[in-house]
Design a protein around this motif. Structure first.
Motif, short mmCIF file in Angstrom:
data_model
loop_
_atom_site.label_atom_id
_atom_site.label_comp_id
_atom_site.label_asym_id
_atom_site.label_seq_id
_atom_site.Cartn_x
_atom_site.Cartn_y
_atom_site.Cartn_z
N THR A 120 0.84 -1.19 0.00
CA THR A 120 0.00 0.00 0.00
C THR A 120 0.88 1.25 0.00
O THR A 120 1.74 1.42 0.84
CB THR A 120 -0.91 0.01 1.24
N ASP A 165 0.77 5.52 -0.11
CA ASP A 165 -0.12 6.66 0.00
C ASP A 165 -0.01 7.46 -1.32
O ASP A 165 0.77 7.13 -2.20
CB ASP A 165 0.18 7.51 1.23
N TYR A 166 -0.81 8.47 -1.44
CA TYR A 166 -0.89 9.24 -2.69
C TYR A 166 0.48 9.75 -3.13
O TYR A 166 0.89 9.58 -4.28
CB TYR A 166 -1.87 10.39 -2.52
N ASP A 167 1.21 10.39 -2.22
CA ASP A 167 2.51 10.97 -2.57
C ASP A 167 3.53 9.89 -2.93
O ASP A 167 4.32 10.08 -3.85
CB ASP A 167 3.04 11.82 -1.41
N GLU A 168 3.53 8.78 -2.21
CA GLU A 168 4.47 7.71 -2.54
C GLU A 168 4.19 7.15 -3.94
O GLU A 168 5.11 6.85 -4.69
CB GLU A 168 4.37 6.57 -1.52
N PHE A 169 2.93 7.01 -4.27
CA PHE A 169 2.55 6.44 -5.55
C PHE A 169 3.00 7.33 -6.72
O PHE A 169 3.54 6.86 -7.71
CB PHE A 169 1.04 6.20 -5.61
N TRP A 170 2.75 8.64 -6.58
CA TRP A 170 3.03 9.55 -7.68
C TRP A 170 4.44 10.17 -7.63
O TRP A 170 4.83 10.87 -8.57
CB TRP A 170 1.99 10.66 -7.71
N ASP A 171 5.22 9.89 -6.60
CA ASP A 171 6.56 10.46 -6.48
C ASP A 171 7.42 10.02 -7.67
O ASP A 171 7.57 8.84 -7.96
CB ASP A 171 7.21 10.00 -5.18
#
Length: 76
Positions: A63, A65-71
């Motif tokens: 899983t 989070d949003y920032d980790e996914f789009w980083d």
């Protein structure tokens, strides 16, 4: 295939055995049936707990989070 019964000696302390004996007498059931039922319930609970722990471990590992996914993603 017919069910097979394995014979194995199991040792209980006196208090546990007396509690089982009393319960079996009260319920008018054999002690081995009570023990088998209790072990089945315990094994099911353990299997469920292990499965939930594995699912939680997988969830934590996969899983983002949003920032980790789009980083680092460049959308241009």
């Amino acid at each position: 295939m017919p069910d097979k019964t394995l014979l194995k000696t199991v040792r209980f302390n006196r208090e546990t055995f007396e509690a089982l004996r009393q319960l079996a007498e009260n319920e008018e059931r054999p002690i081995d049936a009570l023990i088998s039922e209790a072990l089945d319930t315990w094994l099911e609970a353990k299997a469920q707990a292990l499965m939930e722990a594995e699912m939680e471990r997988e969830r934590r590992e996969s899983t983002f989070d949003y920032d980790e996914f789009w980083d680092g993603v460049d959308l241009d």
